[in-house]
Write a protein that holds these residues in place. Structure first.
Motif, PDB file in Angstrom:
ATOM      1  N   ARG A  26       0.823  -1.196   0.000  1.00  0.00           N
ATOM      2  CA  ARG A  26       0.000   0.000   0.000  1.00  0.00           C
ATOM      3  C   ARG A  26       0.865   1.258   0.000  1.00  0.00           C
ATOM      4  NH1 ARG A  26      -5.127   1.524   1.162  1.00  0.00           N
ATOM      5  NH2 ARG A  26      -5.718  -0.631   1.631  1.00  0.00           N
ATOM      6  N   GLY A  39      -7.378   2.837  -3.013  1.00  0.00           N
ATOM      7  CA  GLY A  39      -8.518   2.392  -2.232  1.00  0.00           C
ATOM      8  C   GLY A  39      -8.213   1.157  -1.423  1.00  0.00           C
ATOM      9  N   GLU A  40      -9.256   0.351  -1.209  1.00  0.00           N
ATOM     10  CA  GLU A  40      -9.124  -0.835  -0.370  1.00  0.00           C
ATOM     11  C   GLU A  40      -8.334  -1.930  -1.079  1.00  0.00           C
ATOM     12  OE1 GLU A  40     -12.840  -1.206  -2.827  1.00  0.00           O
ATOM     13  OE2 GLU A  40     -11.860   0.357  -1.609  1.00  0.00           O
ATOM     14  N   HIS A  41      -7.839  -2.852  -0.265  1.00  0.00           N
ATOM     15  CA  HIS A  41      -7.102  -4.003  -0.781  1.00  0.00           C
ATOM     16  C   HIS A  41      -8.094  -4.970  -1.409  1.00  0.00           C
ATOM     17  CE1 HIS A  41      -4.838  -7.867  -0.551  1.00  0.00           C
ATOM     18  NE2 HIS A  41      -3.825  -7.077  -0.897  1.00  0.00           N
ATOM     19  N   PHE A  56      -4.976  -3.128  -5.352  1.00  0.00           N
ATOM     20  CA  PHE A  56      -5.706  -2.112  -4.611  1.00  0.00           C
ATOM     21  C   PHE A  56      -6.636  -1.365  -5.580  1.00  0.00           C
ATOM     22  CE2 PHE A  56      -1.714  -2.820  -2.454  1.00  0.00           C
ATOM     23  CZ  PHE A  56      -2.067  -2.928  -1.114  1.00  0.00           C
ATOM     24  N   LYS A  59      -8.964   5.002  -7.018  1.00  0.00           N
ATOM     25  CA  LYS A  59      -9.996   6.000  -6.765  1.00  0.00           C
ATOM     26  C   LYS A  59      -9.854   7.231  -7.648  1.00  0.00           C
ATOM     27  CE  LYS A  59     -11.027   6.613  -2.422  1.00  0.00           C
ATOM     28  NZ  LYS A  59     -10.893   6.910  -0.979  1.00  0.00           N
TER      29      LYS A  59
END
Length: 305
Positions: A26, A39-41, A56, A59
């Motif tokens: 990240r 964004g999220e994993h 990931f 966004k």
């Protein structure tokens, strides 16, 4: 099915240490994308032995469905996980640009505007050598390699008359006759042009199917020269749908010169005068005609002399 084939189709198991390095991946993605763009994993994919890719969500506006892919790896018997590469990749439902198409295939009729230059390929099938009769363009042609090198070297404004032809040569004679064109339409070019024009203003169009007669007998047809003149002409009817256009001789419209000829208005007959005889008209009726007795008629003069 062999055991080797079975092993090749079996999904790899991600390395445990590499799969747990989510924060390392990240941080690498945020360093490449900037703050707020990661964004999220999403998932983990085993690329090989001790090689894992972390995905990931992206966004960034305009990159819907794309994912940041960060690949990490570790050496054999090592416990430290190192960064391999970071890249932005499209996902299964990513919004992708359409497949790139060369400009020559994207070009459509009507795209050429004022000031635009449309280059033609030196091996364009629609053209063939003109006055020279040679396959290669003349040395002073804008498509010749020598002229292209001259333009690049001197950055000069070169036209097709930059070089004066030698007197007595074929080029000089062609120029004197007004036929100095390096290339002319080939048979293929003539056929494609005829097919294109016939499709727009030909016998199979709805207008021609409903026409009372064809253009070959129309007085508004302007004939053209060359081989195309045997099948096409120019419409000169300002009220017709093809005014100023090349039309097939089998085309037609309701504006045909002989389709509905307006009749001439009838002329009245000349008056007939007979001055040889005079007709007498009595002022009073005869006694034996009419229903009024003669005694009842007024005796006073009516004022006629």
């Amino acid at each position: 099915m062999s055991a080797a084939t079975t092993r090749s189709r079996t999904p790899r198991t991600p390395d445990r240490l590499c799969a747990e390095a989510v924060e390392l991946a990240r941080a690498a993605a945020e360093e490449a994308a900037g703050p707020g763009a990661v964004g999220e994993h999403v998932s983990v994919l085993a690329e090989g032995d001790r090689v894992v890719t972390h995905f990931f969500a992206c966004k960034e506006a305009g990159y819907r469905g794309w994912r940041w892919a960060v690949t990490v790896a570790r050496a054999s018997r090592a416990k430290n996980v190192t960064l391999d590469e970071t890249v932005l990749l499209p996902g299964p439902d990513a919004l992708l640009a359409p497949e790139w198409v060369p400009w020559s295939e994207r070009l459509r009729p009507g795209d050429l505007g004022p000031g635009d230059l449309l280059p033609t390929d030196a091996e364009d099938l629609r053209l063939e050598p003109g006055y020279s009769g040679e396959d290669a363009p003349p040395p002073n042609s804008v498509v010749s390699e020598e002229m292209a090198e001259l333009v690049e070297a001197e950055d000069a404004d070169v036209t097709d008359r930059a070089v004066v032809p030698e007197r007595g040569s074929i080029t000089a004679v062609a120029e004197e006759l007004g036929m100095r064109r390096a290339r002319v339409l080939s048979r293929y070019g003539l056929h494609t042009a005829a097919d294109r024009w016939d499709e727009a203003f030909g016998a199979k169009t709805p207008m021609a199917q409903a026409a009372p007669a064809s253009c070959v007998s129309c007085g508004f047809l302007v004939k053209i020269g060359g081989s195309l003149g045997q099948a096409f002409g120019v419409c000169a009817n300002e009220f017709g749908p093809a005014d100023g256009r090349l039309v097939s001789l089998s085309y037609g419209c309701g504006g045909h010169s002989e389709a509905a000829v307006m009749p001439k208005p009838p002329r009245p007959a000349p008056p007939v005068l007979d001055s040889l005889h005079a007709d007498e008209f009595p002022l009073r009726p005869a006694a034996d005609t009419g229903s009024v007795p003669l005694s009842d008629l007024p005796s006073a003069d009516l004022g006629h002399s």
